[in-house]
Design a protein around this motif. Structure first.
Motif, mmCIF file in Angstrom:
data_model
loop_
_atom_site.group_PDB
_atom_site.id
_atom_site.type_symbol
_atom_site.label_atom_id
_atom_site.label_comp_id
_atom_site.label_asym_id
_atom_site.label_seq_id
_atom_site.Cartn_x
_atom_site.Cartn_y
_atom_site.Cartn_z
ATOM 1 N N HIS A 74 0.844 -1.194 0.000
ATOM 2 C CA HIS A 74 0.000 0.000 0.000
ATOM 3 C C HIS A 74 0.882 1.248 0.000
ATOM 4 N N ASN A 75 0.418 2.290 -0.627
ATOM 5 C CA ASN A 75 1.145 3.553 -0.734
ATOM 6 C C ASN A 75 2.478 3.373 -1.470
ATOM 7 N N VAL A 76 2.383 2.812 -2.657
ATOM 8 C CA VAL A 76 3.525 2.747 -3.568
ATOM 9 C C VAL A 76 3.540 4.052 -4.367
ATOM 10 N N ARG A 77 4.654 4.745 -4.347
ATOM 11 C CA ARG A 77 4.735 6.045 -5.022
ATOM 12 C C ARG A 77 4.970 5.860 -6.520
ATOM 13 N N ASN A 78 4.209 6.592 -7.306
ATOM 14 C CA ASN A 78 4.368 6.536 -8.760
ATOM 15 C C ASN A 78 4.120 7.932 -9.335
ATOM 16 N N PHE A 79 4.996 8.870 -8.960
ATOM 17 C CA PHE A 79 4.870 10.250 -9.421
ATOM 18 C C PHE A 79 5.364 10.380 -10.859
ATOM 19 N N THR A 80 4.795 11.319 -11.576
ATOM 20 C CA THR A 80 5.333 11.749 -12.862
ATOM 21 C C THR A 80 5.930 13.132 -12.656
ATOM 22 N N TRP A 81 7.242 13.229 -12.820
ATOM 23 C CA TRP A 81 7.977 14.440 -12.484
ATOM 24 C C TRP A 81 8.259 15.267 -13.738
ATOM 25 N N GLN A 82 7.796 16.530 -13.710
ATOM 26 C CA GLN A 82 8.220 17.492 -14.722
ATOM 27 C C GLN A 82 9.314 18.415 -14.176
ATOM 28 N N GLY A 83 9.338 18.588 -12.867
ATOM 29 C CA GLY A 83 10.333 19.424 -12.202
ATOM 30 C C GLY A 83 10.281 19.166 -10.714
ATOM 31 N N GLU A 84 11.191 19.779 -9.975
ATOM 32 C CA GLU A 84 11.269 19.560 -8.531
ATOM 33 C C GLU A 84 9.959 19.895 -7.829
ATOM 34 N N HIS A 85 9.277 20.930 -8.317
ATOM 35 C CA HIS A 85 8.015 21.346 -7.707
ATOM 36 C C HIS A 85 6.843 21.209 -8.675
ATOM 37 N N ASP A 86 7.036 20.422 -9.717
ATOM 38 C CA ASP A 86 6.007 20.232 -10.739
ATOM 39 C C ASP A 86 5.887 18.741 -11.010
ATOM 40 N N TYR A 87 4.817 18.139 -10.528
ATOM 41 C CA TYR A 87 4.676 16.687 -10.629
ATOM 42 C C TYR A 87 3.210 16.310 -10.493
ATOM 43 N N ASP A 88 2.904 15.124 -10.986
ATOM 44 C CA ASP A 88 1.591 14.515 -10.774
ATOM 45 C C ASP A 88 1.756 13.475 -9.672
ATOM 46 N N ALA A 89 1.099 13.695 -8.552
ATOM 47 C CA ALA A 89 1.267 12.837 -7.376
ATOM 48 C C ALA A 89 0.289 11.667 -7.436
ATOM 49 N N VAL A 90 0.835 10.455 -7.453
ATOM 50 C CA VAL A 90 0.013 9.244 -7.482
ATOM 51 C C VAL A 90 0.565 8.247 -6.463
ATOM 52 N N TRP A 91 -0.326 7.740 -5.616
ATOM 53 C CA TRP A 91 0.022 6.674 -4.679
ATOM 54 C C TRP A 91 -0.854 5.473 -4.995
ATOM 55 N N GLU A 92 -0.250 4.294 -5.103
ATOM 56 C CA GLU A 92 -0.957 3.125 -5.605
ATOM 57 C C GLU A 92 -0.870 1.957 -4.621
ATOM 58 N N THR A 93 -1.755 0.989 -4.819
ATOM 59 C CA THR A 93 -1.655 -0.317 -4.173
ATOM 60 C C THR A 93 -1.250 -1.319 -5.246
ATOM 61 N N ARG A 94 -0.209 -2.095 -4.967
ATOM 62 C CA ARG A 94 0.294 -3.064 -5.936
ATOM 63 C C ARG A 94 0.463 -4.424 -5.276
ATOM 64 N N GLN A 95 0.424 -5.460 -6.095
ATOM 65 C CA GLN A 95 0.586 -6.822 -5.605
ATOM 66 C C GLN A 95 1.725 -7.511 -6.339
ATOM 67 N N TYR A 96 2.544 -8.260 -5.577
ATOM 68 C CA TYR A 96 3.696 -8.943 -6.146
ATOM 69 C C TYR A 96 3.721 -10.395 -5.678
ATOM 70 N N ASP A 97 4.116 -11.275 -6.587
ATOM 71 C CA ASP A 97 4.258 -12.697 -6.292
ATOM 72 C C ASP A 97 5.746 -12.996 -6.116
ATOM 73 N N LEU A 98 6.134 -13.357 -4.916
ATOM 74 C CA LEU A 98 7.551 -13.562 -4.622
ATOM 75 C C LEU A 98 8.132 -14.763 -5.352
ATOM 76 N N THR A 99 7.291 -15.653 -5.841
ATOM 77 C CA THR A 99 7.830 -16.763 -6.637
ATOM 78 C C THR A 99 8.325 -16.264 -7.993
ATOM 79 N N GLN A 100 7.934 -15.055 -8.397
ATOM 80 C CA GLN A 100 8.388 -14.470 -9.653
ATOM 81 C C GLN A 100 9.558 -13.503 -9.468
#
Length: 325
Positions: A103-129
């Motif tokens: 939970h709360n995986v950061r996935n920002f799109t950065w145009q500059g230090e103070h210019d960005y699209d802020a996105v926080w995501e939930t992701r799932q991972y399989d450790l066998t992969q």
């Protein structure tokens, strides 16, 4: 003897003045007032010492310093501050067998230090992969100091990067000295690799190097879970960042100690810019290649800048890195 006592009092007062500078209550006026009060008190104590009132001077100073230490001990870390947007959350994880939900995986799109699209995501991972671990060192100043990131790669082509961060408030600027004086809290953040590398190489102008780390499947999974467990603990109980003892290198080292037996202490754990040579010495990098070649081939700065925000960012930056085809 009197000279030694004087030196001890002056050194303790230097620490006290820095503690007041970074943590004094009541704003700028309160800080300046306390600094002035301590300085005047120090001069008075030194006058007593050198005017044959030694025990009175020592007694007054010990009392004042004890009160200061009591106040210092009362300072506690907290999650309740106005955090910078990119540090607004600490990643947490749920482990369900071989599956991990972050939970709360950061996935920002950065145009500059103070210019960005802020996105926080939930992701799932399989450790066998889980099939790879990479270390990224990112330099912004002197060669001896670097920020350490650890990236996990999966067979489906996804990469997730863990970073131990100084958790700054919106108005704060990082200070190495402030890191000794409870100025910042800690954060562990899982981030899309494109986010966390792009902001350092393309936005902040840092110089980054990627190294493929040699770990068994069991050790890779253990390290991933160690990050998740450490992040969960940190989300539950805040901690202060500490420039030497609680930073992006020492926390990872303590996690690795529980996975790999016999890891020795080394000066490169403090001088994090030289950490790759420590790992190479421990047999953790690609075998048969000198450190200079690993470093040169692992420099991803230019490739990251050329890749920009492309979907195949992780593939592009690994071109030519030893251990990657």
């Amino acid at each position: 003897m009197l000279s030694l006592v004087t030196v001890i009092i002056v050194l303790c007062s230097m620490w006290a003045l820095l503690a007041i500078w970074f943590q004094a209550p009541w704003g700028v006026a309160g800080r300046n007032g306390l600094l002035a009060l301590w300085s005047v008190g120090l001069l008075f104590v030194l006058w007593l010492l050198w005017s044959s009132w030694v025990w009175l001077g020592v007694g007054l100073y010990v009392l004042a310093f004890a009160l200061l230490l009591g106040w210092w001990g009362s300072l506690e870390p907290t999650h309740d501050r106005q955090w910078a947007d990119d540090l607004a959350h600490i990643t947490t994880g749920e482990v369900q067998g071989s599956n991990v939900i972050l939970h709360n995986v950061r996935n920002f799109t950065w145009q500059g230090e103070h210019d960005y699209d802020a996105v926080w995501e939930t992701r799932q991972y399989d450790l066998t992969q889980l099939q790879s671990v990479d270390m990224i060192t990112s330099y912004w100043g002197i060669p001896a100091i670097a920020h350490i990131l650890v990236t996990f790669g999966f067979s489906d082509g996804r990469f997730i990067t863990f970073t131990v961060e100084v958790r700054r408030e919106k108005t704060e600027v990082f200070s190495e000295i402030g890191g000794f004086f409870k100025e910042f809290e800690l954060a562990i953040i899982a981030s899309d690799e494109r986010d966390v590398v792009h902001v350092r190489t393309n936005v902040r102008g840092e110089d980054a190097y990627l190294y493929r780390v040699e770990l068994s499947d069991v050790a890779m999974r253990s390290l991933f879970l160690a990050y998740v467990n450490e992040a969960n603990r940190l989300a539950e109980q805040p901690r202060f960042y500490q420039t030497v003892t609680a930073n992006c290198t020492t926390l990872v080292f303590r996690m690795m100690q529980s996975i790999v037996d016999g890891l020795p202490l080394d000066y490169r754990l403090l001088l994090s810019g030289y950490l790759p040579s420590y790992i190479e010495k421990m047999g953790g990098l690609q075998p048969g290649l000198p450190m200079a070649e690993l470093r040169e081939a692992g420099r991803i700065t230019l490739r990251a800048r050329q890749a920009g925000r492309s979907e195949d960012f992780s593939t592009v930056i690994r071109q030519g890195v030893p251990g990657w085809r």
